[in-house]
Design an enzyme around this catalytic site. Structure first.
Site, PDB file in Angstrom:
ATOM      1  N   ASP A 121      23.178 -18.433  17.202  1.00 45.35           N
ATOM      2  CA  ASP A 121      22.246 -17.361  16.874  1.00 45.35           C
ATOM      3  C   ASP A 121      22.602 -16.160  17.734  1.00 45.35           C
ATOM      4  OD1 ASP A 121      20.768 -18.861  15.024  1.00 45.35           O
ATOM      5  OD2 ASP A 121      19.429 -19.636  16.560  1.00 45.35           O
ATOM      6  N   ASP A 139      20.183 -17.700   8.630  1.00 44.42           N
ATOM      7  CA  ASP A 139      18.722 -17.673   8.717  1.00 44.42           C
ATOM      8  C   ASP A 139      18.147 -16.550   7.860  1.00 44.42           C
ATOM      9  OD1 ASP A 139      18.893 -19.769  10.568  1.00 44.42           O
ATOM     10  OD2 ASP A 139      18.881 -18.398  12.281  1.00 44.42           O
TER      11      ASP A 139
END
Length: 167
Positions: A121, A139
């Site tokens: 991330d 995401d």
């Protein structure tokens, strides 16, 4: 569905998924290379790039459940692919786009879990003292597609009749 139509849908699915999953993986690769030792502020105290290794799911829940997530994601991807090919050819392009978005997001994070043992991330938003959980392109695909699915189910498609209001 005839073979030609099925082949066309399959090629379309593979091409779109290849582009989206590649975009996810390239951005993660760039993040790992550029952010390993530092963060990059885009808008100070609001938007930045910050490398995070996520060993769990959304918001960091269920940490270190790699095998569980891999198995669950593979099953989920098979279901998404099945739904894509079962959707009627006409009038369901938005639904197909939703399925592809969710499928690609799941696959992008699955690749990370298999290859790294965690999900990369790197996109960060902070609002004062609140830091939103870090996320990535996969995401984004999942989130936008999920919201679009809710809108389609509430306002466009009539599940009970198997019809849709949008033309």
């Amino acid at each position: 569905m005839n073979k030609k139509n099925y082949l066309y849908r399959g090629i379309t699915f593979v091409l779109i998924c290849t582009v989206l999953i590649s975009l996810d993986q390239v951005t993660k690769y760039m993040a790992v290379n550029a952010l390993s030792n530092n963060n990059v502020d885009i808008i100070r105290d609001f938007f930045s790039f910050e490398l995070v290794h996520n060993y769990g799911a959304a918001f960091g829940i269920l940490q270190n459940k790699r095998v569980f997530f891999c198995i669950l994601t593979i099953i989920f991807c098979i279901v998404m692919e099945y739904i894509y090919f079962k959707l009627p050819q006409k009038g369901y392009i938005p639904a197909k786009a939703v399925v592809i978005g969710i499928f690609c997001g799941a696959c992008g994070n699955l690749i990370d879990r298999i290859h790294n043992g965690y999900v990369v991330d790197f996109i960060a938003f902070d609002f004062g003292s609140y830091s939103f959980p870090r996320f990535n392109m996969a995401d984004i695909y999942i989130t936008i597609s999920s919201f679009a699915a809710i809108i389609l189910l509430l306002f466009v498609y009539d599940i009970e009749k198997g019809e849709h209001d949008g033309k």
